[in-house]
Design a protein around this motif. Structure first.
Motif, short mmCIF file in Angstrom:
data_model
loop_
_atom_site.label_atom_id
_atom_site.label_comp_id
_atom_site.label_asym_id
_atom_site.label_seq_id
_atom_site.Cartn_x
_atom_site.Cartn_y
_atom_site.Cartn_z
N GLU A 55 45.38 -3.00 42.78
CA GLU A 55 44.07 -2.34 42.74
C GLU A 55 43.69 -1.98 41.31
N GLN A 56 44.69 -1.63 40.50
CA GLN A 56 44.42 -1.24 39.12
C GLN A 56 43.90 -2.42 38.30
N VAL A 57 44.44 -3.59 38.56
CA VAL A 57 43.99 -4.78 37.85
C VAL A 57 42.55 -5.09 38.21
N PHE A 58 42.25 -5.06 39.50
CA PHE A 58 40.89 -5.36 39.93
C PHE A 58 39.91 -4.28 39.49
N ALA A 59 40.35 -3.04 39.43
CA ALA A 59 39.49 -1.97 38.95
C ALA A 59 39.13 -2.19 37.48
N LYS A 60 40.10 -2.58 36.69
CA LYS A 60 39.84 -2.85 35.27
C LYS A 60 38.89 -4.04 35.12
N LEU A 61 39.16 -5.10 35.87
CA LEU A 61 38.30 -6.29 35.81
C LEU A 61 36.88 -5.95 36.27
N LYS A 62 36.76 -5.19 37.33
CA LYS A 62 35.45 -4.80 37.84
C LYS A 62 34.69 -3.97 36.81
N ALA A 63 35.37 -3.07 36.13
CA ALA A 63 34.72 -2.25 35.10
C ALA A 63 34.18 -3.13 33.98
N PHE A 64 34.97 -4.09 33.54
CA PHE A 64 34.51 -5.03 32.51
C PHE A 64 33.30 -5.82 32.98
N LEU A 65 33.34 -6.29 34.23
CA LEU A 65 32.24 -7.08 34.77
C LEU A 65 30.95 -6.26 34.88
N CYS A 66 31.08 -5.02 35.29
CA CYS A 66 29.90 -4.16 35.41
C CYS A 66 29.27 -3.88 34.05
N GLN A 67 30.09 -3.72 33.04
CA GLN A 67 29.58 -3.47 31.70
C GLN A 67 28.84 -4.69 31.16
N ALA A 68 29.34 -5.86 31.47
CA ALA A 68 28.75 -7.08 30.95
C ALA A 68 27.48 -7.49 31.69
N SER A 69 27.42 -7.19 32.95
CA SER A 69 26.27 -7.46 33.82
C SER A 69 25.80 -8.91 33.85
#
Length: 51
Positions: free
Chosen positions: A2-16
């Protein structure tokens, strides 16, 4: 995991990125942000690696 996907999701949201091709290109670049030591620590924390 979950921690890996949370980090990836945060990066993806920032990049939009919003197109399929741009999203996969971005994911390819973002995976470089996951360093070997960090991944090993996450696996250890999740109980997948014994110490």
């Amino acid at each position: 995991m979950e921690q890996v996907f949370a980090k990836l999701k945060a990066f993806l949201c920032q990049a939009s990125e919003r197109t399929y091709d741009k999203l996969w290109q971005l994911i390819d670049k973002l995976l470089d942000q996951f360093h070997t030591d960090e991944c090993l620590n996450l696996f250890r924390h999740s109980g997948y690696v014994s110490t």
